[in-house]
Design an enzyme around this catalytic site. Structure first.
Site, PDB file in Angstrom:
ATOM      1  N   CYS A  86       7.283  -5.159  15.384  1.00  0.00           N
ATOM      2  CA  CYS A  86       6.874  -4.317  16.511  1.00  0.00           C
ATOM      3  C   CYS A  86       5.480  -4.740  17.004  1.00  0.00           C
ATOM      4  O   CYS A  86       4.595  -5.047  16.194  1.00  0.00           O
ATOM      5  CB  CYS A  86       6.864  -2.853  16.096  1.00  0.00           C
ATOM      6  SG  CYS A  86       8.476  -2.302  15.527  1.00  0.00           S
ATOM      7  N   CYS A  92       2.284  -2.827  15.640  1.00  0.00           N
ATOM      8  CA  CYS A  92       2.176  -2.500  14.214  1.00  0.00           C
ATOM      9  C   CYS A  92       1.447  -3.580  13.427  1.00  0.00           C
ATOM     10  O   CYS A  92       1.763  -4.758  13.524  1.00  0.00           O
ATOM     11  CB  CYS A  92       3.568  -2.287  13.631  1.00  0.00           C
ATOM     12  SG  CYS A  92       3.567  -2.027  11.846  1.00  0.00           S
ATOM     13  N   CYS A 138      -0.908   5.812  10.137  1.00  0.00           N
ATOM     14  CA  CYS A 138       0.326   5.121  10.517  1.00  0.00           C
ATOM     15  C   CYS A 138       0.056   3.742  11.078  1.00  0.00           C
ATOM     16  O   CYS A 138      -0.797   3.562  11.936  1.00  0.00           O
ATOM     17  CB  CYS A 138       1.045   5.878  11.607  1.00  0.00           C
ATOM     18  SG  CYS A 138       1.720   7.397  11.065  1.00  0.00           S
ATOM     19  N   CYS A 197       3.218   8.563   1.164  1.00  0.00           N
ATOM     20  CA  CYS A 197       3.816   7.599   2.079  1.00  0.00           C
ATOM     21  C   CYS A 197       3.947   6.276   1.322  1.00  0.00           C
ATOM     22  O   CYS A 197       2.947   5.731   0.858  1.00  0.00           O
ATOM     23  CB  CYS A 197       2.875   7.459   3.274  1.00  0.00           C
ATOM     24  SG  CYS A 197       3.354   6.198   4.442  1.00  0.00           S
ATOM     25  N   CYS A 224       7.151  -7.016   7.083  1.00  0.00           N
ATOM     26  CA  CYS A 224       8.306  -6.444   7.786  1.00  0.00           C
ATOM     27  C   CYS A 224       8.853  -7.483   8.762  1.00  0.00           C
ATOM     28  O   CYS A 224       8.095  -8.221   9.384  1.00  0.00           O
ATOM     29  CB  CYS A 224       7.880  -5.195   8.550  1.00  0.00           C
ATOM     30  SG  CYS A 224       9.250  -4.354   9.359  1.00  0.00           S
ATOM     31  N   GLU A 281       0.821  -1.204   0.000  1.00  0.00           N
ATOM     32  CA  GLU A 281       0.000   0.000   0.000  1.00  0.00           C
ATOM     33  C   GLU A 281       0.858   1.257   0.000  1.00  0.00           C
ATOM     34  O   GLU A 281       1.989   1.249   0.471  1.00  0.00           O
ATOM     35  CB  GLU A 281      -0.892   0.006   1.244  1.00  0.00           C
ATOM     36  CG  GLU A 281      -1.928  -1.099   1.184  1.00  0.00           C
ATOM     37  CD  GLU A 281      -2.881  -1.090   2.375  1.00  0.00           C
ATOM     38  OE1 GLU A 281      -4.003  -1.566   2.211  1.00  0.00           O
ATOM     39  OE2 GLU A 281      -2.505  -0.597   3.448  1.00  0.00           O
TER      40      GLU A 281
HETATM   41  N1  SAH Z   1       9.458   0.670   9.578  1.00  0.00           N
HETATM   42  C1  SAH Z   1       9.641   2.052   9.661  1.00  0.00           C
HETATM   43  C2  SAH Z   1       8.727   2.854   8.778  1.00  0.00           C
HETATM   44  C3  SAH Z   1       7.295   2.389   8.671  1.00  0.00           C
HETATM   45  S1  SAH Z   1       6.261   2.548  10.056  1.00  0.00           S
HETATM   46  C4  SAH Z   1       9.512   2.522  11.104  1.00  0.00           C
HETATM   47  O1  SAH Z   1       9.064   1.757  11.936  1.00  0.00           O
HETATM   48  O2  SAH Z   1       9.913   3.649  11.358  1.00  0.00           O
HETATM   49  C5  SAH Z   1       5.838   4.248  10.123  1.00  0.00           C
HETATM   50  C6  SAH Z   1       5.463   4.727  11.505  1.00  0.00           C
HETATM   51  O3  SAH Z   1       4.182   4.232  11.924  1.00  0.00           O
HETATM   52  C7  SAH Z   1       6.439   4.292  12.578  1.00  0.00           C
HETATM   53  O4  SAH Z   1       6.818   5.365  13.379  1.00  0.00           O
HETATM   54  C8  SAH Z   1       5.638   3.275  13.329  1.00  0.00           C
HETATM   55  O5  SAH Z   1       6.127   3.088  14.601  1.00  0.00           O
HETATM   56  C9  SAH Z   1       4.255   3.862  13.278  1.00  0.00           C
HETATM   57  N2  SAH Z   1       3.204   2.926  13.656  1.00  0.00           N
HETATM   58  C10 SAH Z   1       3.207   1.582  13.587  1.00  0.00           C
HETATM   59  N3  SAH Z   1       2.053   1.072  14.054  1.00  0.00           N
HETATM   60  C11 SAH Z   1       1.282   2.120  14.426  1.00  0.00           C
HETATM   61  C12 SAH Z   1      -0.039   2.248  14.973  1.00  0.00           C
HETATM   62  N4  SAH Z   1      -0.802   1.196  15.204  1.00  0.00           N
HETATM   63  N5  SAH Z   1      -0.482   3.500  15.222  1.00  0.00           N
HETATM   64  C13 SAH Z   1       0.268   4.569  14.933  1.00  0.00           C
HETATM   65  N6  SAH Z   1       1.494   4.517  14.430  1.00  0.00           N
HETATM   66  C14 SAH Z   1       2.021   3.308  14.166  1.00  0.00           C
HETATM   67 FE1  SF4 Z   2       8.228  -2.805  10.718  1.00  0.00          FE
HETATM   68 FE2  SF4 Z   2       5.937  -1.819  11.611  1.00  0.00          FE
HETATM   69 FE3  SF4 Z   2       8.036  -1.922  13.227  1.00  0.00          FE
HETATM   70 FE4  SF4 Z   2       8.034  -0.172  11.211  1.00  0.00          FE
HETATM   71  S1  SF4 Z   2       6.647  -0.177  12.939  1.00  0.00           S
HETATM   72  S2  SF4 Z   2       9.694  -1.529  11.816  1.00  0.00           S
HETATM   73  S3  SF4 Z   2       6.888  -1.359   9.669  1.00  0.00           S
HETATM   74  S4  SF4 Z   2       6.990  -3.692  12.349  1.00  0.00           S
END
Ligand code: SAH
Ligand code: SF4
Length: 354
Positions: free
Chosen positions: A124, A127, A344, A113, A120, A87
């Protein structure tokens, strides 16, 4: 399979295709006119077009779904040639404004974006992208094509300014070579001419790769997904912290070449009752001491199946004020595209779940 033409920087292309000025013409067709076939490259001789068709393909992602948000943002679901999907989101940061006679007063401001991996590896806890695991890296051409197609689909003129954030699916520094190459292709003055100043790479903090990225001297902006101020909590939220702890990230950031007028962005995902307290704000302030930083507070965006909760506005503001009053620039990120799950961390290859 033939190599995709969007995988090449103009310099590389000019070594492959003779005479070399043809590379500039091809770039213009691809990135100013958004053509989808070699036949459309009208000022190229037929023999060259045939040769190009023989040797290369034009990377084409298929738009399988577009969702429009009430705030003007649009989410694109792209299908890659192997059937995987990723996406990207076009965010309307400022709407177009007109004079009374209908002429444009202010152009719309866009940020796109983009994704760099299918899934990934980082995993996390908060996420949604992580939930589908890791399938593969995107190529530079596939990253480039997301922007090219979105510009084409929205009739965004080649000379309109646009910002790019590598904040979609995937961890950019885990696919550094393709990401760096895409950044160079975006920046090419004969192509899309999106200055590195307008590009931001967001990372979960692979310290050794931050150093490597710094040495490449691309001129891009850096965003660090910090989210926690002590290692214990950060490990729970982001398992990668076991390999790269907070200190290693801060050290890497200090060594990163930053444009004089810019700051490193620290993203802090605020989760209710997890990290939304002022004690954390105080630690964050101390941690960023001596760094030209800005903090971007992000509301945790909930989704089905998560126990984490969205923080209160009151706590967000208190956190922000604590930092700004002490001289640390801090903004609260507006959640765009919430109604279409484009915000995000809500990006996911979710066609498969249906
Ligand atoms: N992998 C990279 C870039 C993609 S994620 C990273 O982690 O930086 C982009 C942003 O979205 C990151 O700051 C991530 O922590 C945030 N993010 C992930 N899950 C989220 C959620 N459920 N609500 C809000 N932000 C989130
Ligand atoms: Fe990967 Fe999501 Fe963590 Fe970014 S926030 S590093 S996309 S698992």
């Amino acid at each position: 399979m033939k190599q995709s033409i969007q995988d090449f920087t103009q310099e590389e292309l000019s070594k492959e295709i003779k005479p070399s000025f043809r590379a500039k013409q091809i770039y213009s067709w691809l990135y100013h006119k958004y053509v989808t076939s070699f036949d459309e490259m009208k000022n190229l001789p037929k023999a060259l077009k045939d040769e190009l068709k023989e040797s290369y393909r034009i990377e084409l992602l298929k738009i399988v779904k577009i969702e429009d948000s009430i705030d003007g943002s649009r989410k694109y679901l792209f299908e890659l040639e192997d059937g995987n999907t990723v996406e990207a989101v076009l965010l309307l940061m400022k709407k177009e404004q007109y004079h009374e006679d209908g002429t444009i007063k202010h152009q719309a401001k866009y940020t796109v974006c983009i994704s760099c991996q299918v899934g990934c590896k980082v995993g996390c806890a908060f996420c949604l992208t992580a939930k589908s695991g890791f399938l593969r890296n995107l190529t530079a051409g596939e990253i480039v094509e997301q922007i090219r197609l979105i510009k084409k689909d929205n009739n965004i003129d080649a000379n309109r300014r646009l910002n790019i954030v590598y904040m979609g699916m995937g961890e950019p520094l885990d696919n550094l070579d393709a990401v760096a190459k895409s950044s160079r292709i975006f920046a090419d003055p004969n192509g899309m001419a999106i200055s590195p100043n307008r590009q931001t790479i967001s990372t979960s903090g692979l310290s050794s790769k931050i150093i490597k990225l710094g040495k490449m001297d691309l001129g891009v902006n850096l965003a660090i997904s910090l989210h926690a101020v002590d290692d214990e909590l950060r490990e729970q939220l982001m398992p990668i912290n076991k390999a790269y702890n907070i200190k290693s990230i801060i050290d890497a950031v200090k060594a990163f070449p930053i444009n004089q007028r810019k700051r490193v962005m620290f993203e802090y995902l605020v989760i209710k009752d997890v990290n939304d307290d002022l004690k954390s704000a105080k630690k964050l302030l101390a941690l960023l001491d001596g760094i030209k930083a800005k903090v971007n507070l992000i509301y945790f965006n909930p989704y089905g199946g998560t126990d984490f909760k969205r923080p209160n506005l009151k706590d967000m503001i208190a956190f922000q004020e604590y930092l700004t009053k002490r001289g640390l620039l801090c903004t609260i990120r507006e959640s765009k595209g919430l109604d279409i799950s484009a915000a995000c961390g809500q990006l996911r290859d979710n066609e498969k779940d249906k």
